[in-house]
Design a protein around this motif. Structure first.
Motif, short mmCIF file in Angstrom:
data_model
loop_
_atom_site.label_atom_id
_atom_site.label_comp_id
_atom_site.label_asym_id
_atom_site.label_seq_id
_atom_site.Cartn_x
_atom_site.Cartn_y
_atom_site.Cartn_z
N GLU A 25 -5.07 2.73 0.99
CA GLU A 25 -4.09 3.15 0.00
C GLU A 25 -4.01 2.11 -1.11
O GLU A 25 -3.21 1.18 -1.04
CB GLU A 25 -2.72 3.35 0.67
CG GLU A 25 -2.74 4.40 1.77
CD GLU A 25 -1.46 4.42 2.58
OE1 GLU A 25 -0.78 5.46 2.58
OE2 GLU A 25 -1.15 3.39 3.21
N GLY B 30 -9.20 7.20 -0.07
CA GLY B 30 -8.10 6.46 -0.67
C GLY B 30 -8.15 6.40 -2.17
O GLY B 30 -7.11 6.36 -2.84
N ALA C 285 0.83 -1.19 0.00
CA ALA C 285 0.00 0.00 0.00
C ALA C 285 0.87 1.24 0.00
O ALA C 285 1.03 1.91 0.99
CB ALA C 285 -0.91 -0.01 1.22
N GLN D 5 7.10 1.72 3.00
CA GLN D 5 6.08 2.60 2.44
C GLN D 5 6.30 4.06 2.84
O GLN D 5 6.14 4.97 2.03
CB GLN D 5 4.70 2.13 2.88
CG GLN D 5 4.31 0.78 2.31
CD GLN D 5 3.05 0.22 2.95
OE1 GLN D 5 2.34 0.94 3.63
NE2 GLN D 5 2.79 -1.06 2.73
N THR E 216 1.54 5.03 -0.80
CA THR E 216 0.65 6.18 -1.00
C THR E 216 0.85 6.78 -2.37
O THR E 216 1.96 7.00 -2.79
CB THR E 216 0.93 7.24 0.08
OG1 THR E 216 0.82 6.64 1.34
CG2 THR E 216 -0.04 8.40 -0.05
N LYS F 64 -6.19 3.42 7.05
CA LYS F 64 -5.93 4.32 5.93
C LYS F 64 -5.88 3.48 4.67
O LYS F 64 -5.02 2.63 4.50
CB LYS F 64 -4.62 5.06 6.12
CG LYS F 64 -4.35 6.10 5.05
CD LYS F 64 -3.07 6.86 5.35
CE LYS F 64 -2.82 7.93 4.29
NZ LYS F 64 -1.57 8.69 4.57
N SER G 35 -0.46 10.00 -4.83
CA SER G 35 -1.24 11.21 -5.10
C SER G 35 -0.45 11.99 -6.12
O SER G 35 0.52 12.65 -5.81
CB SER G 35 -1.42 12.03 -3.83
OG SER G 35 -2.10 13.22 -4.11
#
Length: 470
Positions: free
Chosen positions: A426, A155, A10, A226, A12, A424, A14
């Motif tokens: 992701e 997410g 996972a 991560q 992140t 969270k 963006s």
């Protein structure tokens, strides 16, 4: 250290803004004539508009949904384009098929819908190839923003838009008996994990010692890896205390695993080994259990409850500094091509994946946790289903008879429900990053390089890789 970090990842993501979509206006644009409009989409013999879904290989789990859509929809017919067709069998990793799909996405031959593993979706996001699904949610019939679990919806987002989506997800985490780790150790830090290892490793196994040769490395390093990579800026920093401390600890820790030679074992030995594994947590022989959460039901009875003999457990998670010890993934994600002339129709199919029939199928097959709040609530409350708390009111403890009085309580169910909502989410990953980390960390674990040396190499090697994709 092959496959050390590939089970549940996972990282992140963006990245750059994905191009937005106009509304679901039924009227055609003024600058497109009737003849031009009819040429944009092919028709079936019975007049249905053909929409396409492209995949680098056939997803058999999707076929029932495709067939159901085609049988029920009066306006559209979905056709699958399998980009692995015609490619030689030596394309084991699916690279050639994936490249064929990526080439199509860059042209006017792009399929309307794209079905991909999140690890492959991620590398396409910054190329402005996908439509923002928020615009479709807001303008079309079907699921709305408020229908989703809040942490899941967040997410899916990339810079405030949703370029890809799925109807279920999986949580990877770790649990231990509360009597050993305490309630306050939920989502424990790397130092808490190290302290627990030092405290209990002489009296019990920290993790299972057979069946997975990389379990210790994977458990200790997963979250530190991560947090060392930032895909929002496409940068990395492995020269941090968390990563170096844990990698150094792994290299020095006295934790070895073995893979049993089942072919040479007698039936009695096989049975004894299996029974020992099943009762390891009940009998306090092993401290930590890593597992996947795919919904509320069997996992409550078989894992959280009976697997630990009915004793209270704490979600210690994977060691992390940010208080987020869970790792998450989606099995399959869907996007709509920005080049599609049939975005409304494409959304109509994707929306069908959130139908009651589709969400119920997820539960029946334990494919994952539903992303819609209504259906997770149904699992918790077991509406319209046989109550699993009745089925397991006398839980089976391996190696014994049914135990009296081991009832699954509402508190146990609520604890899992709350945990699902707290993680969270992701979904986007980059599988090439995982491979590079696998290769380099192996040298430190084998004692061939120091943790600092590996961190420096990773900063250099991954820094170059990431800069080329920024």
């Amino acid at each position: 250290m092959k496959n050390t970090f590939r089970k549940i990842t996972a990282l992140t993501l963006s990245i750059l803004t994905v191009a937005s979509l106009a509304s679901c206006n039924k009227d055609k644009p003024e600058d497109i004539s009737d003849s031009q409009e009819s040429s944009l989409s092919e028709k079936t013999e019975d007049g249905k508009t053909i929409i396409t879904i492209g995949m680098p290989g056939m997803n058999q789990l999707l076929l029932p949904s495709v067939n159901d859509f085609n049988n029920k929809n009066e306006n559209y017919h979905l056709e699958i384009i399998d980009y692995s067709k015609g490619i030689k069998d030596d394309d084991i990793e699916g690279t050639k098929a994936l490249n064929a799909l990526k080439m199509a996405l860059a042209t006017d031959e792009a399929p309307d819908i794209i079905g991909l593993h999140p690890a492959y979706i991620a590398e396409l996001l910054q190329k402005d190839m996908f439509t923002d699904m928020y615009a479709l949610m807001d303008s079309c019939e079907g699921v709305k923003r408020e229908d989703f679990l809040p942490n899941v919806l967040e997410g899916f987002e990339v810079n405030g838009e949703i370029p890809a989506i799925s109807n279920c997800f999986v949580i990877g985490t770790a649990v231990a008996k509360t009597k050993f780790v305490g309630e306050e150790c939920e989502n424990w830090t790397p130092q808490q994990a190290i302290d627990a290892y030092n405290k209990y490793s002489d009296s019990m196994d920290f993790l299972p010692r057979h069946g997975d040769e990389n379990i210790f490395h994977d458990f200790m390093l997963k979250k530190a890896v991560q947090s060392s990579v930032d895909l929002s800026t496409y940068t990395c920093n492995f020269m941090n205390s968390e990563f170096i401390t844990l990698l150094d600890f792994i290299g020095k820790a006295d934790f070895t695993t073995y893979i049993p030679d089942y072919e040479k074992m007698t039936a009695e030995e096989n049975h004894a080994l299996a029974m020992d594994s099943e009762t390891a947590y009940i009998n306090d022989k092993t401290l930590i259990s890593t597992s996947e959460i795919r919904g509320i039901g069997q996992v409550v009875a078989n894992w959280m409850y009976s697997g630990f003999g009915g004793e209270a457990v704490t979600f210690v998670g994977y060691p992390s500094e940010d208080g987020n010890g869970a790792v998450t993934r989606s099995v399959w994600m869907y996007a709509i091509s920005e080049k599609s002339q049939n975005k409304e129709a494409a959304w109509e199919f994707i929306n069908s994946l959130f139908s009651e029939e589709a969400m119920e199928e997820i539960y029946e097959t334990t494919e994952g946790i539903p992303v819609l709040t209504e259906y997770l609530d149904r699992q918790k409350n077991n509406k319209d289903k046989e109550d699993y708390r009745s089925i397991y009111n006398k839980l089976y403890v391996p190696g014994s008879n049914f135990e009296e009085g081991m009832y699954i309580t509402e508190d146990v169910v609520q604890k899992l429900y709350d945990y699902i909502l707290s993680v969270k989410f992701e979904p986007y990953t980059d599988w090439r990053i995982e491979e590079i980390i696998d290769e380099e960390c192996a040298a430190a674990i084998a004692g061939e390089k120091s943790a600092e040396e590996v961190a420096e190499i990773l900063d250099s090697r991954l820094g170059i890789y990431l800069s080329e994709r920024s």
